[in-house]
Design a protein around this motif. Structure first.
Motif, PDB file in Angstrom:
ATOM      1  N   VAL A   1       0.856  -1.187   0.000  1.00 12.78           N
ATOM      2  CA  VAL A   1       0.000   0.000   0.000  1.00 12.78           C
ATOM      3  C   VAL A   1       0.892   1.237   0.000  1.00 12.78           C
ATOM      4  N   ALA A   2       0.906   1.951  -1.116  1.00 14.54           N
ATOM      5  CA  ALA A   2       1.744   3.145  -1.253  1.00 14.54           C
ATOM      6  C   ALA A   2       0.866   4.383  -1.183  1.00 14.54           C
ATOM      7  N   THR A   3       1.148   5.253  -0.228  1.00 13.72           N
ATOM      8  CA  THR A   3       0.431   6.522  -0.143  1.00 13.72           C
ATOM      9  C   THR A   3       1.057   7.513  -1.112  1.00 13.72           C
ATOM     10  N   ILE A   4       0.209   8.216  -1.845  1.00 11.44           N
ATOM     11  CA  ILE A   4       0.738   9.173  -2.819  1.00 11.44           C
ATOM     12  C   ILE A   4      -0.255  10.316  -2.982  1.00 11.44           C
ATOM     13  N   SER A   5       0.287  11.507  -3.182  1.00 11.77           N
ATOM     14  CA  SER A   5      -0.516  12.723  -3.207  1.00 11.77           C
ATOM     15  C   SER A   5      -1.069  13.000  -4.600  1.00 11.77           C
ATOM     16  N   THR A   6      -2.384  13.232  -4.674  1.00 11.12           N
ATOM     17  CA  THR A   6      -2.966  13.645  -5.953  1.00 11.12           C
ATOM     18  C   THR A   6      -2.737  15.140  -6.185  1.00 11.12           C
ATOM     19  N   THR A   7      -2.313  15.848  -5.151  1.00  9.80           N
ATOM     20  CA  THR A   7      -2.087  17.284  -5.307  1.00  9.80           C
ATOM     21  C   THR A   7      -0.748  17.564  -5.986  1.00  9.80           C
ATOM     22  N   TYR A   8       0.248  16.741  -5.705  1.00  2.00           N
ATOM     23  CA  TYR A   8       1.598  17.049  -6.176  1.00  2.00           C
ATOM     24  C   TYR A   8       2.167  16.018  -7.138  1.00  2.00           C
ATOM     25  N   ASN A   9       1.283  15.296  -7.821  1.00  2.00           N
ATOM     26  CA  ASN A   9       1.720  14.404  -8.887  1.00  2.00           C
ATOM     27  C   ASN A   9       0.798  14.615 -10.077  1.00  2.00           C
ATOM     28  N   SER A  10       1.276  14.287 -11.259  1.00  2.00           N
ATOM     29  CA  SER A  10       0.423  14.402 -12.437  1.00  2.00           C
ATOM     30  C   SER A  10      -0.243  13.055 -12.685  1.00  2.00           C
ATOM     31  N   PRO A  11      -1.478  13.060 -13.206  1.00  2.00           N
ATOM     32  CA  PRO A  11      -2.187  11.785 -13.402  1.00  2.00           C
ATOM     33  C   PRO A  11      -1.417  10.812 -14.302  1.00  2.00           C
ATOM     34  N   TYR A  12      -0.777  11.316 -15.359  1.00  2.00           N
ATOM     35  CA  TYR A  12      -0.091  10.385 -16.273  1.00  2.00           C
ATOM     36  C   TYR A  12       1.069   9.688 -15.562  1.00  2.00           C
TER      37      TYR A  12
END
Lengths: 449, 449
Positions: free
Chosen positions: B94-105
């Motif tokens: 389970v990797a937590t990752i920010s949708t605010t500071y990453n691009s969808p692609y």
């Protein structure tokens, strides 16, 4: 850090089915290989057996949809190389990544995470993306002119270096018993620049290589500036000795002009090996793996790619070098076209000769294992280049062949390692351990140390 | 896909020295563990021995610089988990990752690369970052209000799902002999939305789980909407049965209202186990691992964190639930504070009772191995929750203890697996294989299939 006797450095390209876009027709394996972990593990193990310095992955965050060719870029390079690094020891990892479509904090953190976890095996190959198909996946902003892209790339690396330098546990003082660590060993960078505003510190510390080794491939004027400022391993197109010497001189002079010691630069051009039992067999193999099928096919492709008129084209008339100077302002990679231009500046060649000098813009080295080894040693022994990024036209086949046939010749001639020595890819390249990069901006809110 | 008998699902948190900020003082190991690959490999092997569903990494792309605590977030979760996945089989990630500071692609590609390489072991825990220290590392833009962050997060996942669906090799027709693949199996998504413009297709295909399992932690009104739309595994704070039932009902009703079948949702709250030989010993251990040292210390911390006046504070007077309702508009995670508020809505508690009900905002399960197993089974057996994300206060110690003492009790009671079954984390969670997400935008330039 440097090995007593100068040694050849060799990276190996492991993108999907190999460097040849249409060479997949004669490879072993299935189309499903391109996303198969077992396939890539096999390539990495082969490369380890060959004692290569590093696995190399070029990249493009877009799907190439020409069904006559294999997609060259699919699994993310940082992810694929990290996955392989957990399973194959020693070998370095060259991950191509875009400074245009990543943020400095995320890139610096991910790269340094890999470098820390692998004990110093990462090389980051920084590219400033130029392809409209890529831009369309990232917001469809119009592509900025090359000047702006490189200015951004240079500030990007500047920020990344400050971040990598921002937390060095070796700076820690004595840690009181109720403290876990000395937080004063971590500093804000408070970078405020033209393109980026980043406070820091990075949450991954200064590592086994300081920071990952930086590779760079640009060959345009702006690309040379970037390489001269920040590049440690330069992935270039060098098609001949005079072209290579001119390139190296230009790059090192630029580094000196910018105040950098060029001793920290290694030139490791792409090279395409075509190995067979005889030179004749290697010529036929080249025709097949190029996808053109014959010498006439090679000539036809050359004429089309060079914009020459097929009807009036004379394959045995000397080429005019002036026709091949690339426009520095065009959107796609100047470096690719420059190779041929620089070759022709120093050597008079006919099309029939020229088509046997490069494949996929890289220098073609063709013949028996001994021939290939000779050609590799030739440009290396006088320091024109420091090593090569070997780009096999078909994987796994050409990697096996190179490992089984060419590597032993290089080892017998005493120019290439038989066993891995040194812990980091930086040590194996004889590159200096980097100095920590100071933050460029005054930090009145941090107390003086 | 689902196992015949309902089983408990368990993830295990492996951030640095454990979930307890000040618990490091009593752990085994050195401060250097937090970036040591051998340390994390040992945690992953322990977790594998315990047959956990997945390793869980929370994340914050910023360095926490309180030297009294250990940094909780250092190595990048995607990188660390990929590195471990190459070395430890079966266990999910389970990797937590920010949708605010990453691009969808980039995010869709990296996540899908991991899922393809690991044969379907990835869960992506999507968070919309809320911390000003993080924002300062990414351009220092003022943090958008929660509404905008969640609108962006929802569009982000919508784009990611379209990208994951954009290339399905199973859609391929017959491939002519001179073609490597059927490129018509890959489609542009041509997404043009409020926040993102992304053409696609993704250059990594639809995979062993379709796309990675999506986890989500938000509990604010907007967070519930996000979870109801896209969340498959919900990482919540559930401190009691009535609070958990109310939360589950609210979430499932919202899913139904949005047209989604709630059968695809699993509630897997964080839980902090404190295991000892007796309940008394566990109470003392809780006081030590909390960093407060005593019951008075726990009460003092509670008063300070709740904004109560230490001078007039009565640890044995019932608490007023109205005091603990969090402001939905504040910048930091609403979900963390909601746990206590919801607990007090359904149960009258004094501070002395309340401090033993949660630690680090998660439900505290405290006592002998049998006590802890009983409490875990209690909220699970009637479907209030589907499993837990176990957050050990000290790693590796509490992980070893849980694996050696609590897991065997759960196995003996027949509620937890003795061996891994099924290939993907999705199968082990009994989650439905996702349908491919159609592109939302008409694509006149693509031919109808």
């Amino acid at each position: 850090m440097t090995t007593p006797q100068r040694q050849l450095n060799l990276n190996i390209g492991i993108n999907t089915t190999g460097y040849g876009g249409r060479a997949w027709k004669v490879r072993s394996g299935s189309a499903a290989d391109i996303t198969d972990p077992a396939y890539y593990l096999r390539l990495a193990q082969l490369a380890h057996r060959g004692r290569f310095d590093a696995l190399f992955l070029s990249d493009h965050p877009a799907l190439m949809r020409d069904s006559g060719q294999r997609p060259l870029h699919t699994l993310d390079p940082l992810i694929l190389l990290t996955f392989l690094a957990g399973q194959v020891p020693d070998i370095g990892l060259v991950a191509t990544i875009s400074t245009t479509y990543n943020s400095p904090y995320n890139l610096a953190r991910r790269a340094q995470s890999i470098d820390v976890l692998t004990g110093g095996r990462l090389v980051v190959n920084l590219v400033s993306s130029f392809n409209p198909a890529v831009a369309a996946n990232f917001g469809n902003e119009p592509l900025p002119p090359r000047e702006v892209r490189y200015a951004r790339a240079i500030e990007f690396v500047d920020v990344a270096k400050q971040l990598w330098s921002s937390w060095d546990p070796a700076e820690s003082g004595e840690v009181p018993p109720d403290h876990f660590w000395d937080a004063s060993a971590a500093h804000e960078i408070a970078h405020e620049g033209r393109f980026f505003s980043v406070r820091g510190p990075l949450n991954v510390p200064w590592g086994p290589q300081g920071h990952p080794v930086l590779a760079q491939a640009g060959a345009s004027d702006r690309g040379i500036d970037f390489a001269a400022l920040h590049g440690e391993i330069i992935y270039a197109n060098v098609l001949s000795r005079p072209a290579g010497r001119a390139f190296g001189e230009r790059l090192r002079n630029r580094a000196r002009a910018l105040g950098r010691d060029p001793a920290g630069i290694r030139i490791v051009p792409g090279v395409v090996p075509v190995v067979a039992e005889s030179r004749e067999a290697a010529l036929r193999k080249h025709e097949i793996l190029s996808g053109t099928g014959s010498e006439d096919g090679l000539l036809r492709r050359f004429a089309i790619e060079s914009g020459l008129d097929l009807a009036t084209f004379d394959p045995d008339a000397p080429l005019d070098p002036a026709r091949f100077v690339p426009d520095q302002n065009r959107q796609w990679a100047v470096g690719m076209a420059l190779g041929l231009s620089e070759l022709l500046t120093h050597e008079t060649l006919t099309p029939r000769q020229a088509v046997r000098r490069s494949e996929g813009h890289h220098r073609l080295v063709l013949g028996t294992p001994e021939d290939v080894a000779d050609q590799l040693i030739d440009l290396w022994q006088d320091g024109t280049v420091d090593g090569y990024t070997v780009q096999p036209l078909v994987a796994p086949d050409d990697i096996s062949l190179f490992v089984d046939k060419v590597i032993p010749v290089l080892q017998d001639r005493g120019v290439f390692r038989r066993e891995y020595a040194g812990d980091t890819v930086r040590e194996r390249y004889g590159l200096p351990f980097p100095a920590r990069s100071p933050a460029r901006v005054a930090q009145p809110h941090e107390k003086a140390s």
